[in-house]
Design a protein around this motif. Structure first.
Motif, PDB file in Angstrom:
ATOM      1  N   THR A  55       0.828  -1.203   0.000  1.00 26.97           N
ATOM      2  CA  THR A  55       0.000   0.000   0.000  1.00 26.97           C
ATOM      3  C   THR A  55       0.865   1.256   0.000  1.00 26.97           C
ATOM      4  O   THR A  55       0.587   2.219  -0.704  1.00 26.97           O
ATOM      5  CB  THR A  55      -0.916   0.008   1.237  1.00 26.97           C
ATOM      6  OG1 THR A  55      -1.669  -1.200   1.243  1.00 26.97           O
ATOM      7  CG2 THR A  55      -1.852   1.191   1.216  1.00 26.97           C
ATOM      8  N   TRP A  56       1.935   1.251   0.782  1.00 23.24           N
ATOM      9  CA  TRP A  56       2.781   2.425   0.930  1.00 23.24           C
ATOM     10  C   TRP A  56       4.146   2.290   0.257  1.00 23.24           C
ATOM     11  O   TRP A  56       4.815   3.285   0.018  1.00 23.24           O
ATOM     12  CB  TRP A  56       3.000   2.737   2.416  1.00 23.24           C
ATOM     13  CG  TRP A  56       1.715   2.990   3.121  1.00 23.24           C
ATOM     14  CD1 TRP A  56       1.062   2.137   3.937  1.00 23.24           C
ATOM     15  CD2 TRP A  56       0.910   4.164   3.030  1.00 23.24           C
ATOM     16  NE1 TRP A  56      -0.100   2.705   4.381  1.00 23.24           N
ATOM     17  CE2 TRP A  56      -0.222   3.965   3.837  1.00 23.24           C
ATOM     18  CE3 TRP A  56       1.021   5.377   2.349  1.00 23.24           C
ATOM     19  CZ2 TRP A  56      -1.222   4.903   3.996  1.00 23.24           C
ATOM     20  CZ3 TRP A  56       0.030   6.320   2.502  1.00 23.24           C
ATOM     21  CH2 TRP A  56      -1.074   6.089   3.318  1.00 23.24           C
ATOM     22  N   ASP A  85       5.317   0.068  -9.297  1.00 21.09           N
ATOM     23  CA  ASP A  85       4.142   0.242  -8.454  1.00 21.09           C
ATOM     24  C   ASP A  85       3.142  -0.891  -8.665  1.00 21.09           C
ATOM     25  O   ASP A  85       3.371  -1.800  -9.461  1.00 21.09           O
ATOM     26  CB  ASP A  85       3.503   1.618  -8.689  1.00 21.09           C
ATOM     27  CG  ASP A  85       3.128   1.839 -10.143  1.00 21.09           C
ATOM     28  OD1 ASP A  85       2.917   0.856 -10.871  1.00 21.09           O
ATOM     29  OD2 ASP A  85       3.044   3.011 -10.571  1.00 21.09           O
ATOM     30  N   ARG A  86       2.045  -0.829  -7.965  1.00 22.46           N
ATOM     31  CA  ARG A  86       1.056  -1.914  -7.989  1.00 22.46           C
ATOM     32  C   ARG A  86       0.471  -2.161  -9.377  1.00 22.46           C
ATOM     33  O   ARG A  86       0.167  -3.292  -9.726  1.00 22.46           O
ATOM     34  CB  ARG A  86      -0.071  -1.606  -7.005  1.00 22.46           C
ATOM     35  CG  ARG A  86       0.399  -1.632  -5.576  1.00 22.46           C
ATOM     36  CD  ARG A  86      -0.675  -1.162  -4.659  1.00 22.46           C
ATOM     37  NE  ARG A  86      -1.260  -2.326  -4.001  1.00 22.46           N
ATOM     38  CZ  ARG A  86      -2.261  -2.268  -3.178  1.00 22.46           C
ATOM     39  NH1 ARG A  86      -2.845  -1.109  -2.913  1.00 22.46           N
ATOM     40  NH2 ARG A  86      -2.721  -3.353  -2.609  1.00 22.46           N
TER      41      ARG A  86
END
Length: 142
Positions: A55-56, A85-86
């Protein structure tokens, strides 16, 4: 051919292009200076470290190479690593799996015929005289 071959995956500050026998890491951000691309043949990659993005925190993929020193600083400064990133996680998982399969089974994609294999084939053909076989053997051995 694997679907990942030919693709360029974009990380946060670098991108990686995948081909049949290696990967090429290119810098995308100017703060890295004017470094050129870095080519890593699969034969030089010894291990892959992979962290899923959270998440972070960003995820990353890091390649260990023969003769290289393991990086212990910030991952975004390692020339053999990319942060992502995701949104890009699935593509980088596919990259990890593809590279891992290539370093575990290096001869799968590029099967070459050795001199010993050629000599064994010639010997098994039984159509050459002993003299012809000796000539072919001398030619192959150089």
């Amino acid at each position: 051919m694997n679907a990942i071959v030919g693709q360029t995956l974009k990380g946060q500050t670098k991108s990686i292009t995948v081909d049949e026998d290696g990967v090429t890491i290119a810098y995308r951000a100017l703060y890295h200076g004017f470094k050129g691309d870095k080519r890593l043949p699969f034969s030089s990659i010894t291990a892959i470290q992979f962290r899923e993005p959270g998440t972070w925190l960003s995820g990353y993929i890091q390649f260990s190479i023969k003769g290289g020193v393991e990086w212990i600083g910030q991952i975004n400064q390692d020339e053999n690593a990319l942060q992502f990133d995701r949104a890009a996680a699935d593509a980088f998982r596919a990259l990890r799996d593809f590279v891992q399969s290539r370093i575990e089974h290096p001869g799968v994609a590029t099967a070459s015929v050795s001199v010993a294999d050629e000599l064994a084939k010639l010997a098994n053909l039984r159509i050459l005289t002993p003299e012809e076989f000796a000539q072919q053997k001398a030619r192959l051995l150089g």
